[in-house]
Design a protein around this motif. Sequence first.
Motif, PDB file in Angstrom:
ATOM      1  N   ALA A  81      -3.840 -10.489   9.223  1.00  0.00           N
ATOM      2  CA  ALA A  81      -3.341 -11.750   8.670  1.00  0.00           C
ATOM      3  C   ALA A  81      -3.263 -12.764   9.781  1.00  0.00           C
ATOM      4  O   ALA A  81      -2.975 -12.440  10.914  1.00  0.00           O
ATOM      5  N   ASP A  82      -3.538 -14.026   9.438  1.00  0.00           N
ATOM      6  CA  ASP A  82      -3.498 -15.084  10.431  1.00  0.00           C
ATOM      7  C   ASP A  82      -2.073 -15.519  10.721  1.00  0.00           C
ATOM      8  O   ASP A  82      -1.766 -16.017  11.779  1.00  0.00           O
ATOM      9  N   SER A  83      -1.201 -15.331   9.763  1.00  0.00           N
ATOM     10  CA  SER A  83       0.182 -15.765   9.916  1.00  0.00           C
ATOM     11  C   SER A  83       1.112 -14.580   9.884  1.00  0.00           C
ATOM     12  O   SER A  83       0.913 -13.636   9.117  1.00  0.00           O
ATOM     13  N   TYR A  84       2.142 -14.611  10.743  1.00  0.00           N
ATOM     14  CA  TYR A  84       3.117 -13.531  10.759  1.00  0.00           C
ATOM     15  C   TYR A  84       3.772 -13.365   9.397  1.00  0.00           C
ATOM     16  O   TYR A  84       4.038 -12.256   8.939  1.00  0.00           O
ATOM     17  N   SER A  85       4.009 -14.454   8.721  1.00  0.00           N
ATOM     18  CA  SER A  85       4.692 -14.400   7.432  1.00  0.00           C
ATOM     19  C   SER A  85       3.839 -13.740   6.361  1.00  0.00           C
ATOM     20  O   SER A  85       4.346 -13.345   5.308  1.00  0.00           O
ATOM     21  N   MET A  86       2.526 -13.606   6.610  1.00  0.00           N
ATOM     22  CA  MET A  86       1.641 -13.001   5.630  1.00  0.00           C
ATOM     23  C   MET A  86       1.554 -11.491   5.793  1.00  0.00           C
ATOM     24  O   MET A  86       0.955 -10.813   4.967  1.00  0.00           O
ATOM     25  N   LYS A  87       2.144 -10.943   6.846  1.00  0.00           N
ATOM     26  CA  LYS A  87       2.068  -9.504   7.055  1.00  0.00           C
ATOM     27  C   LYS A  87       2.818  -8.759   5.957  1.00  0.00           C
ATOM     28  O   LYS A  87       3.794  -9.236   5.406  1.00  0.00           O
ATOM     29  N   LYS A  88       2.392  -7.550   5.705  1.00  0.00           N
ATOM     30  CA  LYS A  88       3.022  -6.727   4.685  1.00  0.00           C
ATOM     31  C   LYS A  88       4.333  -6.146   5.196  1.00  0.00           C
ATOM     32  O   LYS A  88       4.515  -5.950   6.391  1.00  0.00           O
ATOM     33  N   ASP A  89       5.241  -5.863   4.262  1.00  0.00           N
ATOM     34  CA  ASP A  89       6.475  -5.205   4.661  1.00  0.00           C
ATOM     35  C   ASP A  89       6.203  -3.706   4.859  1.00  0.00           C
ATOM     36  O   ASP A  89       5.095  -3.224   4.624  1.00  0.00           O
ATOM     37  N   ILE A  90       7.236  -2.986   5.278  1.00  0.00           N
ATOM     38  CA  ILE A  90       7.078  -1.567   5.612  1.00  0.00           C
ATOM     39  C   ILE A  90       6.534  -0.759   4.438  1.00  0.00           C
ATOM     40  O   ILE A  90       5.626   0.062   4.599  1.00  0.00           O
ATOM     41  N   VAL A  91       7.075  -0.997   3.249  1.00  0.00           N
ATOM     42  CA  VAL A  91       6.624  -0.245   2.078  1.00  0.00           C
ATOM     43  C   VAL A  91       5.176  -0.583   1.748  1.00  0.00           C
ATOM     44  O   VAL A  91       4.367   0.301   1.418  1.00  0.00           O
ATOM     45  N   ASP A  92       4.817  -1.855   1.828  1.00  0.00           N
ATOM     46  CA  ASP A  92       3.440  -2.269   1.530  1.00  0.00           C
ATOM     47  C   ASP A  92       2.450  -1.641   2.513  1.00  0.00           C
ATOM     48  O   ASP A  92       1.350  -1.242   2.126  1.00  0.00           O
ATOM     49  N   VAL A  93       2.841  -1.569   3.787  1.00  0.00           N
ATOM     50  CA  VAL A  93       1.968  -0.947   4.787  1.00  0.00           C
ATOM     51  C   VAL A  93       1.735   0.518   4.432  1.00  0.00           C
ATOM     52  O   VAL A  93       0.607   1.019   4.461  1.00  0.00           O
ATOM     53  N   ALA A  94       2.820   1.219   4.084  1.00  0.00           N
ATOM     54  CA  ALA A  94       2.695   2.630   3.719  1.00  0.00           C
ATOM     55  C   ALA A  94       1.885   2.801   2.436  1.00  0.00           C
ATOM     56  O   ALA A  94       1.012   3.675   2.349  1.00  0.00           O
ATOM     57  N   ALA A  95       2.151   1.947   1.451  1.00  0.00           N
ATOM     58  CA  ALA A  95       1.453   2.058   0.169  1.00  0.00           C
ATOM     59  C   ALA A  95      -0.028   1.744   0.301  1.00  0.00           C
ATOM     60  O   ALA A  95      -0.849   2.209  -0.499  1.00  0.00           O
ATOM     61  N   GLY A  96      -0.388   0.983   1.319  1.00  0.00           N
ATOM     62  CA  GLY A  96      -1.789   0.623   1.520  1.00  0.00           C
ATOM     63  C   GLY A  96      -2.602   1.677   2.230  1.00  0.00           C
ATOM     64  O   GLY A  96      -3.782   1.472   2.497  1.00  0.00           O
ATOM     65  N   ASN A  97      -1.978   2.810   2.534  1.00  0.00           N
ATOM     66  CA  ASN A  97      -2.699   3.876   3.235  1.00  0.00           C
ATOM     67  C   ASN A  97      -2.471   5.206   2.536  1.00  0.00           C
ATOM     68  O   ASN A  97      -1.333   5.612   2.300  1.00  0.00           O
ATOM     69  N   GLU A  98      -3.550   5.896   2.200  1.00  0.00           N
ATOM     70  CA  GLU A  98      -3.453   7.148   1.457  1.00  0.00           C
ATOM     71  C   GLU A  98      -2.716   8.239   2.233  1.00  0.00           C
ATOM     72  O   GLU A  98      -2.195   9.185   1.634  1.00  0.00           O
ATOM     73  N   SER A  99      -2.659   8.116   3.539  1.00  0.00           N
ATOM     74  CA  SER A  99      -1.978   9.136   4.350  1.00  0.00           C
ATOM     75  C   SER A  99      -0.475   9.168   4.089  1.00  0.00           C
ATOM     76  O   SER A  99       0.198  10.120   4.477  1.00  0.00           O
ATOM     77  N   PHE A 100       0.042   8.129   3.428  1.00  0.00           N
ATOM     78  CA  PHE A 100       1.477   8.058   3.172  1.00  0.00           C
ATOM     79  C   PHE A 100       1.803   8.075   1.674  1.00  0.00           C
ATOM     80  O   PHE A 100       2.880   7.640   1.282  1.00  0.00           O
ATOM     81  N   SER A 101       0.900   8.596   0.858  1.00  0.00           N
ATOM     82  CA  SER A 101       1.140   8.584  -0.591  1.00  0.00           C
ATOM     83  C   SER A 101       2.362   9.423  -0.970  1.00  0.00           C
ATOM     84  O   SER A 101       3.120   9.053  -1.879  1.00  0.00           O
ATOM     85  N   THR A 102       2.580  10.541  -0.287  1.00  0.00           N
ATOM     86  CA  THR A 102       3.758  11.366  -0.591  1.00  0.00           C
ATOM     87  C   THR A 102       5.033  10.635  -0.200  1.00  0.00           C
ATOM     88  O   THR A 102       6.033  10.671  -0.922  1.00  0.00           O
ATOM     89  N   LEU A 103       5.012   9.969   0.949  1.00  0.00           N
ATOM     90  CA  LEU A 103       6.177   9.193   1.386  1.00  0.00           C
ATOM     91  C   LEU A 103       6.498   8.104   0.376  1.00  0.00           C
ATOM     92  O   LEU A 103       7.675   7.906   0.011  1.00  0.00           O
ATOM     93  N   VAL A 104       5.493   7.401  -0.098  1.00  0.00           N
ATOM     94  CA  VAL A 104       5.712   6.326  -1.067  1.00  0.00           C
ATOM     95  C   VAL A 104       6.275   6.893  -2.368  1.00  0.00           C
ATOM     96  O   VAL A 104       7.197   6.317  -2.963  1.00  0.00           O
ATOM     97  N   THR A 105       5.739   8.028  -2.800  1.00  0.00           N
ATOM     98  CA  THR A 105       6.262   8.685  -3.998  1.00  0.00           C
ATOM     99  C   THR A 105       7.735   9.027  -3.827  1.00  0.00           C
ATOM    100  O   THR A 105       8.552   8.820  -4.734  1.00  0.00           O
ATOM    101  N   ALA A 106       8.081   9.544  -2.649  1.00  0.00           N
ATOM    102  CA  ALA A 106       9.466   9.913  -2.373  1.00  0.00           C
ATOM    103  C   ALA A 106      10.371   8.681  -2.337  1.00  0.00           C
ATOM    104  O   ALA A 106      11.490   8.706  -2.854  1.00  0.00           O
TER     105      ALA A 106
END
Length: 200
Positions: free
Chosen positions: A20-45
């Motif tokens: 993202a070009d702007s800091y304000s456009m960055k994803k929050d912690i949950v969005d970062v995790a949800a955007g990666n399949e390696s954390f699908s169990t964490l997001v489910t939890a």
Amino acid sequence: MKIIKTLACFLLAVPLMATADSYSMKKDIVDVAAGNESFSTLVTALKAADLVGALQGDGPYTVFAPTNDAFAKLPEETLADLLKPENKKDLQAVLTYHVVAGKVDAKTAMGLTAAPSLQGENIAISLAGGNVMINQATVVAADVDARNGIIHVIDTVILPPSLQQAAEINRMTEDNPTAAGANQQTFNMNWEKIQNPTLN
């Protein structure tokens, strides 16, 4: 150097952050995790524990995020039980034990020996063989930035000592109810003495 190389390789292989070009456009912690399949169990939890909204708040938070492989190390029945609605409080305790208030980057963490989790109990921080350890978990990627904090990826789910003790007492109760009851009574007496030194 080993930590830096590990982080570089991990981030090249697994794109955890959205550019993202702007800091304000960055994803929050949950969005970062949800955007990666390696954390699908964490997001489910997180969803099962009703913690999504909390970790989307302003923070900042430091999250030691277990991968799917980390959750897979748990006994299958343990994870299944934690995800049941009636065990939501235990699940919340486990997940908030992975969260520290404030933004603690890798450099800062390496200067600490412990940090208080949002669950209330301390997590231990140490160095072993060039790796940063969180309790018995190894940090495999560090300083993944998010809008409301920072993520460090770990290879093992860490459990609050209080829950580990409760699980051990339950196991002992099943194996030997009499001995388990005696051990629980001894623990209660010792804890009471710690809380009230005049009893010693």
